[in-house]
Design a protein around this motif. Structure first.
Motif, PDB file in Angstrom:
ATOM      1  N   LYS A 140     -12.215  -2.016  -3.968  1.00  0.00           N
ATOM      2  CA  LYS A 140     -12.595  -3.287  -3.348  1.00  0.00           C
ATOM      3  C   LYS A 140     -13.707  -3.084  -2.325  1.00  0.00           C
ATOM      4  N   MET A 176      -0.099 -12.421  -0.162  1.00  0.00           N
ATOM      5  CA  MET A 176       0.099 -11.253   0.684  1.00  0.00           C
ATOM      6  C   MET A 176      -0.672 -10.044   0.150  1.00  0.00           C
ATOM      7  N   SER A 177      -0.845  -9.982  -1.156  1.00  0.00           N
ATOM      8  CA  SER A 177      -1.602  -8.838  -1.678  1.00  0.00           C
ATOM      9  C   SER A 177      -3.071  -8.973  -1.303  1.00  0.00           C
ATOM     10  N   GLN A 178      -3.517 -10.213  -1.073  1.00  0.00           N
ATOM     11  CA  GLN A 178      -4.913 -10.368  -0.673  1.00  0.00           C
ATOM     12  C   GLN A 178      -5.115 -10.048   0.799  1.00  0.00           C
ATOM     13  N   SER A 179      -4.198 -10.487   1.630  1.00  0.00           N
ATOM     14  CA  SER A 179      -4.331 -10.182   3.048  1.00  0.00           C
ATOM     15  C   SER A 179      -2.990 -10.338   3.746  1.00  0.00           C
ATOM     16  N   ARG A 180      -2.507  -9.227   4.274  1.00  0.00           N
ATOM     17  CA  ARG A 180      -1.200  -9.272   4.912  1.00  0.00           C
ATOM     18  C   ARG A 180      -1.247 -10.137   6.177  1.00  0.00           C
ATOM     19  N   GLU A 181      -2.335  -9.974   6.936  1.00  0.00           N
ATOM     20  CA  GLU A 181      -2.443 -10.744   8.176  1.00  0.00           C
ATOM     21  C   GLU A 181      -2.551 -12.228   7.867  1.00  0.00           C
ATOM     22  N   GLY A 182      -3.411 -12.521   6.878  1.00  0.00           N
ATOM     23  CA  GLY A 182      -3.619 -13.905   6.481  1.00  0.00           C
ATOM     24  C   GLY A 182      -2.303 -14.548   6.079  1.00  0.00           C
ATOM     25  N   ARG A 201     -16.137   0.400   2.661  1.00  0.00           N
ATOM     26  CA  ARG A 201     -15.387   0.224   3.903  1.00  0.00           C
ATOM     27  C   ARG A 201     -16.276  -0.402   4.945  1.00  0.00           C
ATOM     28  N   HIS A 248       0.813  -1.219   0.000  1.00  0.00           N
ATOM     29  CA  HIS A 248       0.000   0.000   0.000  1.00  0.00           C
ATOM     30  C   HIS A 248       0.845   1.265   0.000  1.00  0.00           C
TER      31      HIS A 248
END
Lengths: 287, 254, 331
Positions: free
Chosen positions: A284, A170-176, A287, A33
């Motif tokens: 996406k 990682m682009s889909q979800s950093r935490e995941g 919010r 980001h």
């Protein structure tokens, strides 16, 4: 009619370059980001390195480009490691400013080392060819073919290899991604490396038909931003499609509207898009 | 009825986060919304406070349709809320964070600011007084001058409530006020909510801490997958088959 | 006593600023200071929006150029009186700022930065290409110096210095009053969290737009003063290079602080004047400086100074409280 086809071909050439630059930008944005304002400077540096390798050491065009990819890619890694990683938790304003600082430095650096003059890069593919009534240099054909090849390779890398799939994850979800044991720092560095490499390829391909100078990245990076907003920030297909859309609009605009104002087309396009949809096309969800 | 929702629905893409919910909140009561994670509780709050536009259905405040009003105008009517994350300004004092909460009841503008008019001075004093008043209510008078980054999580929660109170609301929506704080502090917060309610404020809260809800709420609504599956007093809810099934069968996060 | 010394310090600085023309050995220093004051006015504009309201605008060099070109064109081509042209230049900038802000402020964060960067670039390109109006790259020459007000003339370096100084002080006073008022608190609430600001009843769009227009007003004013001071303008004053210069002055001095814009501008302008040999390569130093500052001192020199001051005060005052705090956390 001939003019139209000629312009479409030109659009394809410029679009290929734009797509490659936008791809690097969108990859970094998708994962971290960060709107990397310094990406244009990486592009510029790529051009200079290829040029220097060829003129100073008399290296073959392709080898020069390869060196350029490695150097700029590594520079990208350094930027991630020593600048952006330190700012990961900082307010969003900070990484933008840091990127601008890097941009200013790299430009001054290029001017310091290579001077402010415009340089031409002579490629071994300067021959003029004539196919189906179209006249163009081989280099232009080369740009299109190489760009598409690079995109296909990138696609295969992201989809078919494990390392590539960590970037997608990682682009889909950093935490995941971190939950399933992906090393975020490694992926971030890798992404910056690919991004730098793409910039170097783009400028090495484009330089023979343009010029090499310290400010060569300005317009390109601005347009790349327009492209990724057009195609969706972080979207890979979006960057490719957006790149070609802009390439075509510019080459047609230059012929049928005004050559003076062709550079403005991208920005008008952006202003229109964000006026209608402030979160960009393909935001996406809400919010 | 202070607040009523009718057939309130919100879809994100194809998914209904809130589906056909009818709920009414009586003046002076403590209402609670419970449900497993992802049941649509926060979305329900966002719909009432104007952060999301509902896909269909209406929200009424004292019988007036407020469905399409922007969030700031809804606040102006006397509906206030807090967020799960307090999002206070860390670098500033507790007092400074709360003062701006009364801004919506003032009229001074840029010209007043530049000319430093009487009206501005009067309103600044009013905001400061209001802030001190609400800080006293939440029990933070002592901490007024401390920097937010140096206070505890529980104090931050209280500050956020004070900020909401400074808007002079008739009803306040609390989104997980007790999340991330320890049992003793939860007890204190429960007392605060009761106290606010006794002073005439209507309350609606989302909470995962079942014990706290059961001993606090007058009226509970249970959401599951965006739909209302039960409504009633704590006693009724505890015995409700659908609720027990939702909690035991689904994610037992409560 | 504390406030007294601070106030005295400020008064001393102002007296010094007013007596500077008598102290200065030659016009060169006066010229340099006048120029930095002009830049500082623009930086105060950016600070109001980016520092206090939280929206990083990269279009302000464009607004600076709009102010400069409005004044230049009105005086040179339309033969308008300087003071009337100055007012008009500011109004034109504000009007365009209003229109652009209306759209730009619908976007947030990265989108806003990119959007304004592009808007800035469009402004630059239009000035550069619209030769019929702006003379393009040839630039606009023969812009008159400020006309006299009664017996006061502005044809010497000292008088122009005073004129710009008074404008600067007025701008600082205005910004000071805004940030200390409820309006300023409103801006900062928006910077902190726009969602939270809305729930406490703040009309964020209205407030952002006022901040935006006012910040373009300052940029336009600075541009107009620049045009009449330098007497020549080219499209380059609207370029991204100028934008990044202004941003650097703000960041080094301290974004979101009152003194930051002045401190940063003076420091960097004087520094680059003294490092003449570096002129073209100054970004070799300033670029990394910008990056390092944002990583380690995000609120610049002014911010670092206040933190240091606060820490010193806290150490003497809250040793006891600190201990209590630790105990509370253990318990």
């Amino acid at each position: 009619m001939e003019i139209l086809i000629q312009q479409l071909f030109n659009g394809l050439t410029i679009g290929s370059v734009y797509s490659l630059v936008a791809l690097g930008l969108t990859l970094v944005y998708g994962i971290l980001h960060i709107p990397n304002f310094a990406h244009g400077a990486l592009y510029m540096l790529g051009g200079y390195i290829t040029l220097s390798m060829m003129t100073l050491y008399g290296v073959n065009y392709w080898i020069a480009m390869f060196v350029s990819i490695i150097v700029v890619g590594l520079l990208g890694v350094l930027l991630e490691r020593f600048v952006f990683r330190l700012l990961r938790e900082a307010p969003p304003l900070h990484d933008k400013i840091a990127a601008i600082g890097i941009l200013l430095f790299l430009e001054a650096f290029a001017q310091f080392v290579w001077g402010a003059d415009f340089h031409t890069m002579t490629s071994p593919y300067g021959q003029v060819v004539n196919i189906l009534g179209l006249t163009f240099t081989l280099q232009r054909l080369l740009i299109i073919v190489s760009a598409i090849a690079v995109m296909v390779l990138l696609y295969l890398f992201l989809k078919k290899t494990y390392t590539g799939s960590t970037i997608i994850a990682m682009s889909q979800s950093r935490e995941g991604a971190s939950l399933v044991g992906i090393n975020i720092n490694k992926v971030a560095m890798l992404t910056f490396m690919i991004s730098g490499g793409l910039a170097a390829i783009a400028s090495s391909l484009a330089s023979p038909i343009n010029l090499v100078f310290p400010g060569m990245g300005h317009l390109v990076i601005l347009k790349a931003f327009v492209i990724i907003i057009l195609g969706g920030m972080g979207s890979i297909p979006g960057a490719i499609v957006g790149g070609y859309i802009l390439g075509f609009s510019e080459s047609l605009g230059a012929t049928y509207i005004s050559n003076d104002y062709k550079d403005i087309i991208a920005f008008i396009l952006l202003v229109i898009i964000l006026t209608v949809k402030p979160t960009g096309l393909f935001a996406k969800g809400e919010r | 009825m202070l607040i009523e929702t009718k057939n309130l629905t919100k879809r994100f893409g194809g998914l209904a986060a809130v589906n056909n919910v009818d709920f009414s909140m009586e003046k002076g009561r403590i209402n609670a919304i419970i449900g497993p994670n992802g049941a649509g509780k926060s979305t329900f709050f966002n719909l009432i406070s104007g952060f999301h536009r509902p896909t269909s259905g209406t929200v009424l405040f004292k019988g007036i349709d407020i469905t399409k009003l922007p969030a700031n105008e809804i606040a102006g009517l006397g509906i206030s809320r807090t967020f799960q994350t307090t999002s206070l300004f860390d670098q500033s004092t507790v007092l400074d964070n709360v003062i701006v909460g009364h801004r919506l009841r003032t009229k001074s503008n840029l010209v007043d600011a530049i000319l430093r008019t009487k009206r501005l001075k009067r309103e600044e004093a009013a905001c400061r007084d209001k802030a001190m008043e609400v800080l006293e209510i939440v029990g933070l008078t002592e901490s007024a001058d401390r920097i937010v980054s140096s206070i505890s999580q529980e104090e931050k929660k209280r500050t956020a409530i004070a900020l909401a109170l400074a808007t002079e609301p008739e009803i306040i929506f609390l989104d997980e006020p007790a999340a991330g704080i320890n049992p003793d502090e939860t007890e204190g917060l429960t007392e605060l909510i009761k106290k606010l309610n006794r002073s005439g404020l209507t309350i609606c809260l989302i909470e995962h801490k079942m014990h706290m809800i059961m001993n606090l709420a007058d009226h509970i609504m249970v959401l599951n997958y965006g739909e209302k599956i039960a409504e009633g007093t704590p006693k009724e809810i505890r015995r409700n088959e659908a609720v027990i099934k939702a909690y035991l069968g689904g994610s037992a996060s409560a | 006593m504390k406030i007294l010394t601070k106030r005295n310090g400020i008064i001393a600085l102002i007296i010094f600023a007013f007596s500077f023309p008598f102290i200065a050995q030659n016009d060169y220093y006066l010229h340099m200071l006048t120029l930095s004051f002009i830049w500082a006015i623009a930086v105060y504009g950016i600070n109001l929006l980016s520092g206090y309201t939280g929206y990083l605008s990269l279009a302000h060099a464009g607004f600076f150029a709009i102010g400069a070109y409005s004044l230049g064109l009105l005086t040179v081509k339309a033969g308008m009186n300087f003071w009337l042209a100055l007012v008009c230049a500011c109004l034109i900038t504000c009007a365009l700022g209003f229109l652009i802000g209306l759209i730009a402020l619908r976007t947030k964060e990265h989108f806003f930065a990119i959007y304004t960067l592009c808007v800035g670039y469009i402004i630059y390109l239009v000035i550069d290409k619209w030769e019929g109006l702006t003379e393009g790259v040839r630039g606009l020459i023969g812009i008159p110096a400020p006309g006299n007000i009664g017996p006061i003339t502005f044809d010497t370096a000292a008088s122009q210095y005073y004129l710009v100084l008074i404008f600067l002080l007025a701008v600082i006073l205005i910004v000071y009053r805004i940030i200390r008022s409820l309006t300023g608190r409103t801006y900062m609430a928006i910077r902190n969290s726009e969602d939270l600001a809305q729930t406490i009843g703040i009309s964020t769009m209205k407030n952002k737009l006022t901040a935006f227009v006012l910040s373009t007003f300052f940029a336009g004013l600075a541009g107009a003063l620049y045009a009449s001071f330098i007497r020549f303008i080219g499209p380059d004053i609207g370029s991204t290079a100028i934008m990044f210069d202004l941003l650097m002055y703000l960041l080094v001095g301290g974004i979101g602080t009152l003194s930051g814009p002045l401190v940063g501008t003076l420091l960097l302008v004087i520094l680059s004047q003294n490092l003449q040999f570096l002129q073209e390569y100054r970004m070799l130093i300033f670029g990394p400086l910008l990056t390092v500052i944002i990583i380690f001192y995000p609120r610049g020199i002014a911010g670092a100074f206040f933190d240091w001051q606060r820490k010193r005060k806290d150490n003497t005052l809250s040793g006891v409280r600190g201990e209590l705090h630790i105990k509370a956390e253990e318990g």
